[in-house]
Design a protein around this motif. Structure first.
Motif, PDB file in Angstrom:
ATOM      1  N   PRO A  25       0.834  -1.200   0.000  1.00 49.24           N
ATOM      2  CA  PRO A  25       0.000   0.000   0.000  1.00 49.24           C
ATOM      3  C   PRO A  25       0.866   1.246   0.000  1.00 49.24           C
ATOM      4  N   PRO A  26       0.319   2.380  -0.450  1.00 54.50           N
ATOM      5  CA  PRO A  26       1.130   3.591  -0.523  1.00 54.50           C
ATOM      6  C   PRO A  26       1.319   4.245   0.836  1.00 54.50           C
ATOM      7  N   SER A  27       2.447   4.883   1.015  1.00 51.82           N
ATOM      8  CA  SER A  27       2.620   5.838   2.097  1.00 51.82           C
ATOM      9  C   SER A  27       2.174   7.193   1.575  1.00 51.82           C
ATOM     10  N   PHE A  28       1.765   8.086   2.463  1.00 51.18           N
ATOM     11  CA  PHE A  28       1.257   9.372   2.011  1.00 51.18           C
ATOM     12  C   PHE A  28       1.417  10.408   3.114  1.00 51.18           C
ATOM     13  N   PRO A  51      -6.247   6.812  10.641  1.00 52.93           N
ATOM     14  CA  PRO A  51      -5.078   5.934  10.593  1.00 52.93           C
ATOM     15  C   PRO A  51      -5.114   4.894   9.474  1.00 52.93           C
ATOM     16  N   ASP A  52      -6.306   4.482   9.036  1.00 47.85           N
ATOM     17  CA  ASP A  52      -6.352   3.471   7.983  1.00 47.85           C
ATOM     18  C   ASP A  52      -6.215   4.073   6.586  1.00 47.85           C
ATOM     19  N   GLY A  53      -6.129   5.399   6.478  1.00 47.78           N
ATOM     20  CA  GLY A  53      -5.883   6.032   5.198  1.00 47.78           C
ATOM     21  C   GLY A  53      -7.069   6.046   4.251  1.00 47.78           C
ATOM     22  N   ARG A  54      -8.261   5.761   4.741  1.00 47.77           N
ATOM     23  CA  ARG A  54      -9.416   5.688   3.853  1.00 47.77           C
ATOM     24  C   ARG A  54     -10.378   6.852   4.038  1.00 47.77           C
ATOM     25  N   ILE A  55     -10.300   7.556   5.164  1.00 49.38           N
ATOM     26  CA  ILE A  55     -11.248   8.636   5.439  1.00 49.38           C
ATOM     27  C   ILE A  55     -10.476   9.928   5.667  1.00 49.38           C
TER      28      ILE A  55
END
Length: 202
Positions: A25-28, A51-55
């Protein structure tokens, strides 16, 4: 226009499909946010990732309030906030918006209609998507809504993309004897507009 400095370090996250299970998965990080509008004066909003990067929650302040009624300036009937969110991520990925939540409070007389709306698009792209809800009066209380957002485009493939969000609250009609207030706020006195994103490899 207001700049929000980066508040999130690069992190390796476990993200949902459509990323293949074997892919990393990507870091961002949120590089910066530029915002402005009648509903978001400087210092009134925060933007961050879960934290899960989805919201991507967007928290607005008390200025995001529309009002109509006798002796109220017509300019108060609509408040908006334009956000430009610069997101940097691992090369070879792209993302899109797939749903949105918003919540707040309304106090509307009979005959008054409230509208909560948001539009999404990537800089350099003509296609986008919007999400909206209508609240007819009489109404007094909290409102919440979850919308599926079907964006026709993904962010450019690469390592950086600018997501534009134009959020607004509005009331009609103007100049009547009826009154209404539509507050983009939650119990914490801050409106939360959550943008859900998903990633994929290019």
């Amino acid at each position: 226009m207001k700049y929000i400095l980066p508040s999130l370090a690069l992190a390796s996250l476990s993200l949902a499909n459509p990323i293949p299970e074997t892919a990393q998965p990507p870091s961002f990080k949120i590089n910066k946010v530029i915002y402005g509008g009648s509903g978001c004066p400087q210092g009134s909003i925060d933007v961050d990732f879960t934290p899960d990067g989805r919201i991507l929650p967007i928290y607005f302040g008390k200025d995001f309030t529309a009002s109509v009624g006798p002796n109220i300036d017509p300019a108060q009937s609509r408040k908006n906030c334009q956000l430009n969110i610069d997101l940097m991520f691992s090369p070879g990925f792209q993302y899109t918006v797939y749903s949105a939540d918003y919540a707040g409070y309304g106090d509307l007389d009979s005959g008054v209609k409230g509208t909560v709306k948001a539009s999404y698009y990537f800089s350099g792209e003509q296609s986008g998507a919007s999400s909206a809800m209508t609240i007819p009066g009489p109404f007094t209380g909290k409102y919440t809504k979850h919308d599926d957002v079907s964006m026709a485009v993904w962010s450019p493939c690469g390592s950086e993309a600018m997501l534009n969000v134009n959020a607004e609250v509005a009331l009609t009609p103007l100049g009547s004897a009826n009154s209404g207030t539509l507050v983009a706020t939650k119990e914490s006195a801050r409106f939360t507009h959550s943008v859900y994103i998903k990633w994929r490899q290019c």
